[in-house]
Design a protein around this motif. Structure first.
Motif, PDB file in Angstrom:
ATOM      1  N   LEU A  76      42.489  -9.020 -23.791  1.00  9.61           N
ATOM      2  CA  LEU A  76      43.427 -10.128 -23.903  1.00  9.61           C
ATOM      3  C   LEU A  76      42.780 -11.400 -23.367  1.00  9.61           C
ATOM      4  O   LEU A  76      42.013 -11.340 -22.414  1.00  9.61           O
ATOM      5  N   PRO A  77      43.086 -12.560 -23.960  1.00  6.63           N
ATOM      6  CA  PRO A  77      43.983 -12.760 -25.104  1.00  6.63           C
ATOM      7  C   PRO A  77      43.438 -12.117 -26.376  1.00  6.63           C
ATOM      8  O   PRO A  77      42.216 -11.931 -26.501  1.00  6.63           O
ATOM      9  N   PRO A  78      44.307 -11.756 -27.309  1.00  7.46           N
ATOM     10  CA  PRO A  78      43.870 -11.014 -28.499  1.00  7.46           C
ATOM     11  C   PRO A  78      42.942 -11.817 -29.391  1.00  7.46           C
ATOM     12  O   PRO A  78      43.121 -13.023 -29.580  1.00  7.46           O
ATOM     13  N   ASP A  79      41.936 -11.130 -29.915  1.00 19.02           N
ATOM     14  CA  ASP A  79      41.001 -11.705 -30.875  1.00 19.02           C
ATOM     15  C   ASP A  79      41.293 -11.043 -32.227  1.00 19.02           C
ATOM     16  O   ASP A  79      40.956  -9.877 -32.425  1.00 19.02           O
ATOM     17  N   PRO A  80      41.922 -11.753 -33.168  1.00 19.12           N
ATOM     18  CA  PRO A  80      42.332 -11.125 -34.425  1.00 19.12           C
ATOM     19  C   PRO A  80      41.209 -10.431 -35.173  1.00 19.12           C
ATOM     20  O   PRO A  80      41.409  -9.343 -35.722  1.00 19.12           O
ATOM     21  N   SER A  81      40.019 -11.025 -35.202  1.00 20.00           N
ATOM     22  CA  SER A  81      38.928 -10.408 -35.964  1.00 20.00           C
ATOM     23  C   SER A  81      38.524  -9.071 -35.367  1.00 20.00           C
ATOM     24  O   SER A  81      38.281  -8.094 -36.093  1.00 20.00           O
ATOM     25  N   LEU A  82      38.470  -8.983 -34.038  1.00 19.49           N
ATOM     26  CA  LEU A  82      38.119  -7.722 -33.389  1.00 19.49           C
ATOM     27  C   LEU A  82      39.230  -6.685 -33.557  1.00 19.49           C
ATOM     28  O   LEU A  82      38.960  -5.491 -33.732  1.00 19.49           O
ATOM     29  N   ILE A  83      40.469  -7.139 -33.499  1.00 17.72           N
ATOM     30  CA  ILE A  83      41.594  -6.223 -33.679  1.00 17.72           C
ATOM     31  C   ILE A  83      41.585  -5.635 -35.083  1.00 17.72           C
ATOM     32  O   ILE A  83      41.768  -4.426 -35.271  1.00 17.72           O
ATOM     33  N   ILE A  84      41.352  -6.462 -36.085  1.00 14.95           N
ATOM     34  CA  ILE A  84      41.328  -5.977 -37.465  1.00 14.95           C
ATOM     35  C   ILE A  84      40.209  -4.963 -37.652  1.00 14.95           C
ATOM     36  O   ILE A  84      40.383  -3.929 -38.323  1.00 14.95           O
ATOM     37  N   GLN A  85      39.044  -5.205 -37.044  1.00 16.52           N
ATOM     38  CA  GLN A  85      37.951  -4.233 -37.117  1.00 16.52           C
ATOM     39  C   GLN A  85      38.368  -2.910 -36.492  1.00 16.52           C
ATOM     40  O   GLN A  85      38.091  -1.820 -37.030  1.00 16.52           O
ATOM     41  N   SER A  86      39.018  -2.976 -35.343  1.00 15.10           N
ATOM     42  CA  SER A  86      39.450  -1.780 -34.645  1.00 15.10           C
ATOM     43  C   SER A  86      40.502  -1.025 -35.454  1.00 15.10           C
ATOM     44  O   SER A  86      40.454   0.209 -35.573  1.00 15.10           O
ATOM     45  N   LEU A  87      41.452  -1.755 -36.020  1.00 15.95           N
ATOM     46  CA  LEU A  87      42.477  -1.129 -36.844  1.00 15.95           C
ATOM     47  C   LEU A  87      41.850  -0.434 -38.056  1.00 15.95           C
ATOM     48  O   LEU A  87      42.221   0.700 -38.398  1.00 15.95           O
ATOM     49  N   ALA A  88      40.896  -1.102 -38.695  1.00 16.20           N
ATOM     50  CA  ALA A  88      40.251  -0.531 -39.877  1.00 16.20           C
ATOM     51  C   ALA A  88      39.532   0.773 -39.534  1.00 16.20           C
ATOM     52  O   ALA A  88      39.568   1.739 -40.310  1.00 16.20           O
TER      53      ALA A  88
END
Length: 240
Positions: A76-88
């Motif tokens: 945190l704070p959230p990094d959208p690009s890293l989160i999307i990679q993790s979700l994928a």
């Protein structure tokens, strides 16, 4: 905010993951994150350090739980690009039930969202393309998933299996040492979509679970331990 303003969801497409089998499902962003964007929203985001992404608060309860239970590289704070990679990597997609609405005041409560237009086609498409587990970020989201997305209208996508839903709920709460008989509105639903099952599970509000635990089978002892155990089991279930 102007009376009668219709807000629209700005990043429903941003959370799409090809081949996803699991879904994290919320309701609608808070006022600062929606379209139409304006100077007040921009100023508030800058002051708060938030980002325009699902649960984009600087101290996001959801991404804090995700980091704790699924991927400790997410900070945190959230990094959208890293989160999307993790979700994928985990075949998880994220979305919301509402595509646009009007809001009473600046409240982030779902009960203050009116004149709703639902993200029905988007979520139905995710289910039809492989999503089989759905983690709902509140009971309200679970209710809308059933009433507005899956079982809506004269041509519903699917139907609830009451017996399987009750069994799943009882087993999940028993695993926490809770009492499913305390639950007055469901925490889970099992749907038949054609010849396959889709299971949905609601979690208490990540930001303040202690205020809601009585509705999630809490046995009255050690609310923090019960909440922690609930989130652990919910995210483990999602990842399996």
């Amino acid at each position: 905010m102007p009376i009668g303003e219709i807000e629209t969801h700005p990043y429903l497409q941003q959370g799409q993951i090809t081949g996803a089998t699991k879904l994290i499902l919320g309701s609608f962003p808070v006022y600062e994150y929606t379209d139409h964007d304006n100077a007040i929203k921009q100023q508030n985001r800058q002051h708060e350090g938030s980002v325009r992404f699902f649960y984009g608060s600087i101290d996001s309860g959801l991404w804090g739980l995700y980091s704790k239970h699924l991927d400790n590289l997410i900070l945190l704070p959230p990094d959208p690009s890293l989160i999307i990679q993790s979700l994928a990597q985990r075949q998880i997609v994220i979305s919301d039930t509402i595509a646009s609405c009007e809001r009473h005041g600046l409240s982030s409560e779902d009960s203050k969202l009116i004149r709703r237009s639902y993200n029905r086609e988007g979520i139905q498409s995710l289910i039809q393309n492989g999503v089989r587990k759905i983690l709902c970020t509140s009971k309200g989201v679970l209710k809308d998933l059933e009433k507005q997305i899956i079982s809506n209208g004269n041509n519903p996508l699917g139907e609830v299996d009451t017996a399987l839903s009750e069994n799943f709920q009882a087993d999940f709460i028993a695993g926490l040492g809770g009492n499913h008989k305390h639950i007055t509105s469901p925490i889970s639903k099992v749907f038949w979509i054609g010849n396959y099952q889709v299971t949905a599970l609601a979690i208490p509000s990540p930001g303040s679970p202690q205020r809601q635990l009585a509705r999630f089978g809490f046995n009255g002892l050690d609310w923090r331990g019960y909440a922690d155990h609930y989130f652990i089991n919910a995210f483990e279930w999602l990842e399996q």
